[in-house]
Design a protein around this motif. Structure first.
Motif, PDB file in Angstrom:
ATOM      1  N   GLU A  65       0.829  -1.213   0.000  1.00 49.53           N
ATOM      2  CA  GLU A  65       0.000   0.000   0.000  1.00 49.53           C
ATOM      3  C   GLU A  65       0.858   1.256   0.000  1.00 49.53           C
ATOM      4  O   GLU A  65       0.525   2.254  -0.651  1.00 49.53           O
ATOM      5  CB  GLU A  65      -0.928  -0.002   1.216  1.00 49.53           C
ATOM      6  CG  GLU A  65      -1.945   1.143   1.176  1.00 49.53           C
ATOM      7  CD  GLU A  65      -2.953   1.057   2.298  1.00 49.53           C
ATOM      8  OE1 GLU A  65      -3.502   2.098   2.674  1.00 49.53           O
ATOM      9  OE2 GLU A  65      -3.194  -0.067   2.803  1.00 49.53           O
ATOM     10  N   GLY A  66       1.974   1.195   0.714  1.00 47.03           N
ATOM     11  CA  GLY A  66       2.869   2.351   0.763  1.00 47.03           C
ATOM     12  C   GLY A  66       3.449   2.672  -0.607  1.00 47.03           C
ATOM     13  O   GLY A  66       3.462   3.834  -1.032  1.00 47.03           O
ATOM     14  N   LYS A  67       3.932   1.643  -1.311  1.00 46.98           N
ATOM     15  CA  LYS A  67       4.493   1.846  -2.643  1.00 46.98           C
ATOM     16  C   LYS A  67       3.417   2.288  -3.629  1.00 46.98           C
ATOM     17  O   LYS A  67       3.671   3.106  -4.517  1.00 46.98           O
ATOM     18  CB  LYS A  67       5.161   0.563  -3.130  1.00 46.98           C
ATOM     19  CG  LYS A  67       6.453   0.229  -2.409  1.00 46.98           C
ATOM     20  CD  LYS A  67       7.096  -1.033  -2.965  1.00 46.98           C
ATOM     21  CE  LYS A  67       8.410  -1.339  -2.254  1.00 46.98           C
ATOM     22  NZ  LYS A  67       9.043  -2.586  -2.775  1.00 46.98           N
ATOM     23  N   ALA A  68       2.216   1.750  -3.480  1.00 45.83           N
ATOM     24  CA  ALA A  68       1.113   2.118  -4.367  1.00 45.83           C
ATOM     25  C   ALA A  68       0.783   3.604  -4.224  1.00 45.83           C
ATOM     26  O   ALA A  68       0.533   4.296  -5.217  1.00 45.83           O
ATOM     27  CB  ALA A  68      -0.116   1.272  -4.054  1.00 45.83           C
ATOM     28  N   ASN A  69       0.800   4.099  -3.005  1.00 45.51           N
ATOM     29  CA  ASN A  69       0.538   5.521  -2.771  1.00 45.51           C
ATOM     30  C   ASN A  69       1.620   6.393  -3.386  1.00 45.51           C
ATOM     31  O   ASN A  69       1.341   7.475  -3.917  1.00 45.51           O
ATOM     32  CB  ASN A  69       0.433   5.797  -1.265  1.00 45.51           C
ATOM     33  CG  ASN A  69      -0.979   5.619  -0.743  1.00 45.51           C
ATOM     34  OD1 ASN A  69      -1.912   6.236  -1.242  1.00 45.51           O
ATOM     35  ND2 ASN A  69      -1.125   4.756   0.252  1.00 45.51           N
ATOM     36  N   ILE A  70       2.875   5.920  -3.319  1.00 48.10           N
ATOM     37  CA  ILE A  70       3.982   6.658  -3.932  1.00 48.10           C
ATOM     38  C   ILE A  70       3.789   6.741  -5.445  1.00 48.10           C
ATOM     39  O   ILE A  70       3.994   7.804  -6.056  1.00 48.10           O
ATOM     40  CB  ILE A  70       5.336   5.989  -3.599  1.00 48.10           C
ATOM     41  CG1 ILE A  70       5.658   6.146  -2.108  1.00 48.10           C
ATOM     42  CG2 ILE A  70       6.457   6.585  -4.451  1.00 48.10           C
ATOM     43  CD1 ILE A  70       6.890   5.378  -1.651  1.00 48.10           C
ATOM     44  N   VAL A  71       3.378   5.634  -6.072  1.00 50.10           N
ATOM     45  CA  VAL A  71       3.132   5.611  -7.519  1.00 50.10           C
ATOM     46  C   VAL A  71       2.044   6.605  -7.894  1.00 50.10           C
ATOM     47  O   VAL A  71       2.198   7.396  -8.825  1.00 50.10           O
ATOM     48  CB  VAL A  71       2.748   4.182  -7.981  1.00 50.10           C
ATOM     49  CG1 VAL A  71       2.264   4.220  -9.435  1.00 50.10           C
ATOM     50  CG2 VAL A  71       3.919   3.234  -7.855  1.00 50.10           C
ATOM     51  N   ILE A  72       0.935   6.564  -7.177  1.00 54.55           N
ATOM     52  CA  ILE A  72      -0.183   7.467  -7.471  1.00 54.55           C
ATOM     53  C   ILE A  72       0.243   8.921  -7.322  1.00 54.55           C
ATOM     54  O   ILE A  72      -0.033   9.757  -8.200  1.00 54.55           O
ATOM     55  CB  ILE A  72      -1.385   7.171  -6.545  1.00 54.55           C
ATOM     56  CG1 ILE A  72      -1.974   5.795  -6.870  1.00 54.55           C
ATOM     57  CG2 ILE A  72      -2.464   8.241  -6.704  1.00 54.55           C
ATOM     58  CD1 ILE A  72      -3.063   5.350  -5.920  1.00 54.55           C
TER      59      ILE A  72
END
Length: 285
Positions: A65-72
Motif C-alpha cells: 500500500e505504501g508503494k502504491a501511494n507513492i506511484v499514485i
C-alpha cells in the motif's frame, strides 16, 4: 463537484483504441490511417507523455500500500508538469483527424478491459489539478486505483481459455501481441478467405467482450448452416449427404446463454469455413 470523465480526452483510451483500429484495418486488408495518427500524436508529444503516466500505472500490480501511494502521488505530480495548452490542442486535433477517417461512434464503441482504471485516473488527475478536495469521487477513484496496484495474482487463478488469458494481459503485453500479429498476419494468413479473415478480425476486436463474441459466433453458425443446407441439396454423394445431415443437426449448434465461448469455438468456425469452401469447389459453386 464531481469531475465528468471524457473518453475523448483520455489519452490512455485514445491510445488503446488506435491500436485496436490498426489491428482491425490490417485484418480487413486496409491501409490503416490509424498508424500514422498514432505516430503523429503519441511520439515525442505532450499527449504521448501523458499516456506514459497511464501506462506506468497499468503495468504495476502486487505493490504494498505504501508503494502504491507513492506511484499514485508521482503520477499526479508528473501530470502537473505537462504543458496543458499543448495537450488540449493535441487532443482536439487528434479527435478531428480520427473523425476525418473513421466514424466516431464506431471508433469509440469498442469495450476496453482497462476502461475503469483509465477513467479513474483521468478524473483523479483532473480533480488534483483543480484544487484537490477529498470529494467522494476522489476517494472512490483513489481506492479503485490502489486496489489495482496492490492486487496480487494467485498462481492457481490461471485463465481457462486463450480468450480469457489474452483479455487479461497487461497493456504492454497486449500491445506487443497486437504488433506481432500485425507483422505476421500477411505472411501466415495470405491465403485465407475473406470469411476466415472476418472471423480472426472479430476475435481480435472482441476478445475482451465475450458476450459480443458469442453473438458473432452464433450468427456465423447460422450463416454457415444455411449455406451447408443449400449445398447439401445439390450434393450427389450419399455418404457426404449423411455426414452433412449429421453435422447440421448435431454439430452446428448455437451457444446457449450459460455457455462460455473459448478458443476452440474460434477454431471450429475456421474449420466450418474450410468445409463450406471445399463443398463449394466439389459442387462447382
Amino acid at each position: 463537484m464531481n469531475i465528468k470523465h471524457s473518453k475523448f480526452k483520455n489519452s490512455g483510451i485514445l491510445f488503446e483504441l488506435l491500436v485496436r483500429q490498426i489491428t482491425a484495418d490490417t485484418l480487413s486488408g486496409k491501409d490503416s490511417k490509424a498508424t500514422n495518427i498514432l505516430k503523429k500524436y503519441f511520439t515525442k508529444t505532450e499527449l504521448g507523455r501523458e499516456y506514459r503516466l497511464y501506462e506506468s500505472l497499468l503495468k504495476r500490480t502486487n505493490l504494498t500500500e505504501g508503494k502504491a501511494n507513492i506511484v499514485i502521488n508521482s503520477v499526479l505530480e508528473s501530470s502537473k508538469q505537462l504543458n496543458k495548452s499543448a495537450l488540449k490542442r493535441q487532443k482536439y486535433n487528434l479527435i478531428k483527424e480520427i473523425k476525418e477517417h473513421y466514424t466516431l461512434e464506431e471508433f469509440f464503441k469498442t469495450k476496453l478491459p482497462n476502461y475503469k482504471i483509465y477513467a479513474a485516473l483521468y478524473t483523479l488527475i483532473e480533480s488534483h489539478e483543480n484544487n484537490p478536495i477529498l470529494t467522494e469521487q476522489v476517494i472512490t477513484n483513489k481506492l479503485f486505483i490502489l486496489e489495482h496496484l496492490t492486487f496480487s495474482v494467485k498462481k492457481e487463478d490461471k485463465p481457462d481459455t486463450l480468450i480469457e488469458e489474452f483479455s487479461k494481459y497487461d497493456n504492454d503485453t497486449r500491445i506487443l501481441t497486437y504488433r506481432i500479429l500485425l507483422n505476421k498476419f500477411n505472411d501466415k494468413y495470405a491465403d485465407f478467405s475473406d470469411s476466415k479473415k472476418s472471423i480472426l478480425k472479430e476475435f481480435i476486436n472482441s476478445v475482451d467482450n465475450p458476450a459480443k463474441l458469442k453473438d458473432f459466433y452464433n450468427i456465423k453458425i447460422q450463416e454457415i448452416k444455411k449455406s451447408l443446407t443449400t449445398l447439401n441439396k445439390t450434393t450427389k454423394n450419399p455418404v457426404t449427404k449423411i455426414k452433412l445431415d449429421e453435422t447440421l443437426k448435431n454439430v452446428l449448434v448455437n451457444l446457449e446463454k450459460n455457455n462460455k465461448i473459448n478458443n476452440s469455438h474460434i477454431v471450429n468456425l475456421l474449420q466450418y469455413c474450410d468445409l463450406l469452401e471445399e463443398l463449394k469447389q466439389v459442387n462447382g459453386k
